[in-house]
Design a protein around this motif. Sequence first.
Motif, PDB file in Angstrom:
ATOM      1  N   ALA A   1      15.082  84.409  27.252  1.00 12.34           N
ATOM      2  CA  ALA A   1      16.243  84.231  26.384  1.00 12.34           C
ATOM      3  C   ALA A   1      15.900  83.281  25.241  1.00 12.34           C
ATOM      4  O   ALA A   1      16.294  83.507  24.088  1.00 12.34           O
ATOM      5  N   ILE A   2      15.149  82.217  25.557  1.00 15.52           N
ATOM      6  CA  ILE A   2      14.739  81.304  24.480  1.00 15.52           C
ATOM      7  C   ILE A   2      13.846  82.036  23.486  1.00 15.52           C
ATOM      8  O   ILE A   2      13.951  81.848  22.264  1.00 15.52           O
ATOM      9  N   LEU A   3      12.986  82.934  23.998  1.00 15.03           N
ATOM     10  CA  LEU A   3      12.163  83.707  23.072  1.00 15.03           C
ATOM     11  C   LEU A   3      13.017  84.644  22.217  1.00 15.03           C
ATOM     12  O   LEU A   3      12.687  84.880  21.053  1.00 15.03           O
ATOM     13  N   VAL A   4      14.099  85.175  22.801  1.00 18.50           N
ATOM     14  CA  VAL A   4      14.981  86.056  22.011  1.00 18.50           C
ATOM     15  C   VAL A   4      15.521  85.311  20.811  1.00 18.50           C
ATOM     16  O   VAL A   4      15.562  85.845  19.700  1.00 18.50           O
ATOM     17  N   VAL A   5      15.920  84.048  21.011  1.00 15.42           N
ATOM     18  CA  VAL A   5      16.558  83.341  19.905  1.00 15.42           C
ATOM     19  C   VAL A   5      15.564  82.593  19.033  1.00 15.42           C
ATOM     20  O   VAL A   5      15.974  81.992  18.051  1.00 15.42           O
ATOM     21  N   THR A   6      14.266  82.609  19.371  1.00 14.67           N
ATOM     22  CA  THR A   6      13.326  81.882  18.513  1.00 14.67           C
ATOM     23  C   THR A   6      12.228  82.746  17.911  1.00 14.67           C
ATOM     24  O   THR A   6      11.581  82.305  16.968  1.00 14.67           O
ATOM     25  N   THR A   7      12.001  83.945  18.431  1.00 11.67           N
ATOM     26  CA  THR A   7      10.868  84.715  17.933  1.00 11.67           C
ATOM     27  C   THR A   7      11.090  85.136  16.477  1.00 11.67           C
ATOM     28  O   THR A   7      12.216  85.259  16.018  1.00 11.67           O
TER      29      THR A   7
ATOM     30  N   ALA B   1      12.371  90.495  19.573  1.00 14.26           N
ATOM     31  CA  ALA B   1      13.596  89.888  20.097  1.00 14.26           C
ATOM     32  C   ALA B   1      14.333  90.886  20.984  1.00 14.26           C
ATOM     33  O   ALA B   1      14.782  90.535  22.081  1.00 14.26           O
TER      34      ALA B   1
END
Lengths: 195, 119
Positions: A19-25, A31
């Motif tokens: 989830a953190i990768l979804v909002v930071t990639t 995403a």
Amino acid sequence: MTVVEVMFALLGVIAVGSAILVVTTQHLVHAALWLVVTLGSVAGCYLLLSAEFVAWVQVLIYIGAVVVLLLFGLMLTRAPIGQSDDLDSPLGQRIAAAVTAASAGAVLVASVVTSFRGERIDLSDDRVAGSTGDVGAAVFRSWVLPFEVLSLLLLAALIGAIVLSRRDVSAGPAGARMGVVDEFGEIAEADGVVR
Amino acid sequence: MPLLMPVVLACLLFAVGIFGVLARRNAILVLMSVELMLNAVNLNLVAFDVYLRDQLLAGQTFTLFVITIAAAEVGLGLAIVLLVYRNRETAQLDDLHQLREDDPGPPDVRDDTRETAAR
């Protein structure tokens, strides 16, 4: 810790990490693909909580339909395949967002920890209350009216999506009915409406 | 299983969703973050349903309803995003500032311009 708890912790770490990768990639398509990982591990959490039917609905609708819809949206807005650097807000807004999210998360975690510390979910007995039969009986016995209302909502959403994405709506009868003002100041009706 | 495990996981997912909604510029990425927040709520509903051993299975049924509403919401949201993209050639939320009042002058000047615009 039992096996179920270890597996739940692993799935939770995977869910939060992706989830953190979804909002930071910085890759738009990545995403969406990390969102698949998050939703899949949440579905695994449902399975471990014995909510079998909800888990498979999550896989079918979220991973199968919603993510595909999001990928279609990315495709139709001509999203770049590679890295793009205009996905995030300016740094100040990102810091404010991080502070807001961290404080909201801290308040939520603190309140649930103080409220529910020591409570345990009993998953030991064989009576699984999340199978397809149980959920189907509950939906069509106790919750049948909300179910029907929901079908109406889906119909409205369907019609709304079609109306919003049609290209010829404004040029059609609805647009022509407004008429055009001719040089005498009178409203001249379009041909299609008169006929 | 401790009740805290799913509930804390839901809180963390919700916080990540809040960050995504506030920090992203692309409208579709904001929709993805909203999905994360909805998933956190679903996890909460299922966890408390199993914890309370609800006879009516209210938590799991509501989870199904929330999933359906999320699907409808994504469909409509994407239709709106596509409409905005077709009209404005952009899906960046920061560029949609047509309703913003850029340089508000003194109040009497603004009243004047509003009257001329109405005329």
